[in-house]
Design an enzyme around this catalytic site. Structure first.
Site: not given
Ligand SMILES: [Zn+2]
Length: 486
Positions: A80, A148
């Site tokens: 992401d 993340e």
């Molecule tokens: Zn990163």
């Protein structure tokens, strides 16, 4: 600036993959298509690949012949990206793709949006390694995690089996030549205080506004020790000092910050005060502001304050007692509570990212960070004590673990030797006061030897994000060399 011709850059394979990644929208929580791209790429390369329930993608590349007995390597990046755009730019991160641009000074950046080099370059480097038929390497497991940037959902969902390797290289660091071997854990808190409020009398009262703007703000972990003003903390301190001097002001409105992981660079408060005290209180406030600005003149010199008399009176204000409670809660912005032995690197900290009065409720969002179990216990006790003293309630709590550095790591030694051979320069070993997914890997597989490296990326999570082209080449070759000699 020239329009992107990323494929003309070196290494071609890395930039070609990165260009393809840029053409697939992939902000946090929307990783379906990028995951499919990774699966399709693995299929083209004839490699075994799976996507599990969480959305994480795993690709396996067996060892080159003769390398079967070398330590296996997990190569990891997150799928992401953070979607931020210039205010005036029309852009839909779920539908449109970013436009990469090559700058004259050797960087790739994007046109008015984040670029997603964090962590698109990490993904592209891994795919190029998987695609490299001439490389001699041990068994490689490529791991691409989801979300993340928001809550590490992908890393949290991992099992020990997912990371059944001897070593791991996370490619999510942002300084070429730095080898990160430790990071902080973090605890998120939402805290709510329901104040007693009362009507502001029609006569005998005036309202004034305090506003801070142009602070530096910054990352709630990496920048927490840099003696910058936290907008919410600064304005609450001014109110507190006013009350200490006998001006019984009551809070009627308060706004600071929007996200827990950033230091608020601005804040505003509306206060009610008996009419006959307004002149004196403004004078006192001005003195306090001067003192505050002198104190921060070296570290946050552009921060400015404005105090304004308001023409209209608000309808409600907090009671005296409620205002006192809120001022006790300002202590939640502890900044750094403990340093490493070097006296510079933070060990424990807490950022008050949000402090807002909305719908008659005071709402705080915190991010506490720590590098040790004792640090975690210490900061959590402190927060609980402050919350209790201000008669507030914790309504949400969430945490992820820290990654304890191993200065004797074999992989660290190898990576720094290979960096010296490649560049003639010494690498720098770091431990950062921010979260990385590696902390979670170590809990599942304590024997895993882990490092985190990456190319030079500046301004990540902002529209200024850019990646240094030459550092991508160095990073790619560095990883090749590590794999060959592991
Ligand atoms: Zn990163």
């Amino acid at each position: 600036m020239e329009k992107s011709l990323l494929e003309t850059l070196s290494p071609t394979a890395v930039w070609t993959y990165f260009n393809q990644i840029c053409q697939i929208p992939h902000t946090s929580g929307h990783e379906q298509n990028i995951g499919q791209f990774l699966l399709d790429t693995a299929e083209k390369l004839g490699l075994e690949a799976t996507r599990n329930e969480s959305g994480n993608v795993h690709i396996i590349k067996p060892a080159s012949s003769g390398m079967e007995n070398r330590p296996s390597v997990l190569l990891q990046a997150h799928m992401d990206m953070v979607g931020v755009k210039d205010t005036e730019k029309e852009f839909d991160f779920q539908k449109e793709c970013v436009t990469p641009l090559i700058t004259d000074d050797g960087f790739v950046t994007a046109d008015g949006t984040t670029l997603g080099a964090d962590n698109g370059i990490g993904m592209a480097i891994i795919l190029a390694i998987l695609n490299d038929a001439s490389l001699r390497h041990p068994r490689i497991k490529a791991l691409f995690t989801v979300s993340e940037e928001t809550n590490m959902k992908g890393a949290v969902a991992l099992t020990a089996e997912d990371i059944d390797c001897d070593t791991a290289i996370n490619i999510d660091s942002e300084d070429i030549g730095e080898i990160c071997i430790g990071c902080a854990g973090g605890s998120s808190y939402n805290i709510v205080y329901e104040p007693d409020i009362k009507a502001v009398p029609d006569t005998g009262f005036r309202a004034l506004e305090i506003r801070m703007s142009n602070g530096l703000g910054g990352h709630s972990g990496i920048d927490i020790h840099k003696k910058r003003l936290n907008g919410g903390g600064a304005v609450l301190s001014l109110i507190s000092s006013l009350r200490d001097e006998g001006f019984k002001v009551c809070i009627s409105d308060f706004k600071a910050g929007t996200v827990r992981n950033s230091i608020p660079s601005e804040a505003s408060a509306v206060l009610c005060i008996p009419e006959h005290l307004i002149g004196k209180s403004i004078n006192s406030l001005q003195d306090m502001i001067n003192r505050l600005q002198t104190k921060f003149s070296e570290t946050d010199s552009n921060a400015s304050f404005e105090v304004t008399r308001l023409d209209t009176l608000p309808t409600f204000m907090l009671t005296d007692e409620a205002t006192d409670d809120v001022l006790k809660l300002k202590a939640l912005n502890t900044k750094v509570t403990e340093y490493l032995d070097d006296g510079v690197t933070p060990l424990t900290s807490c950022n008050m990212g949000v402090a807002r009065l909305e719908n008659n409720r005071f709402h705080f969002e915190l991010l506490a960070r720590y590098a040790t179990t004792e640090g975690k216990a210490g900061i959590e006790k402190k927060i609980n004590d402050i919350v209790a003293s201000g008669r507030a309630k914790i309504t949400h709590y969430d945490c992820y673990t820290f990654w304890q550095p191993d200065f004797d790591s074999r992989l660290l030694k190898l990576a720094s030797e290979e960096y010296r051979k490649l560049t003639g320069l010494d690498s720098v070993t770091t431990v950062i006061h921010a979260g990385l997914e590696c902390g979670l890997f170590k809990t599942l597989n304590p024997k895993l030897d882990v490092i985190s490296i990456g190319p030079d990326i500046y301004g990540a999570h902002s529209t200024k994000e850019r990646v240094r082209i030459s550092s991508v080449d160095t990073c790619y070759r560095w990883i090749q060399h590590i794999l060959e000699s592991i």
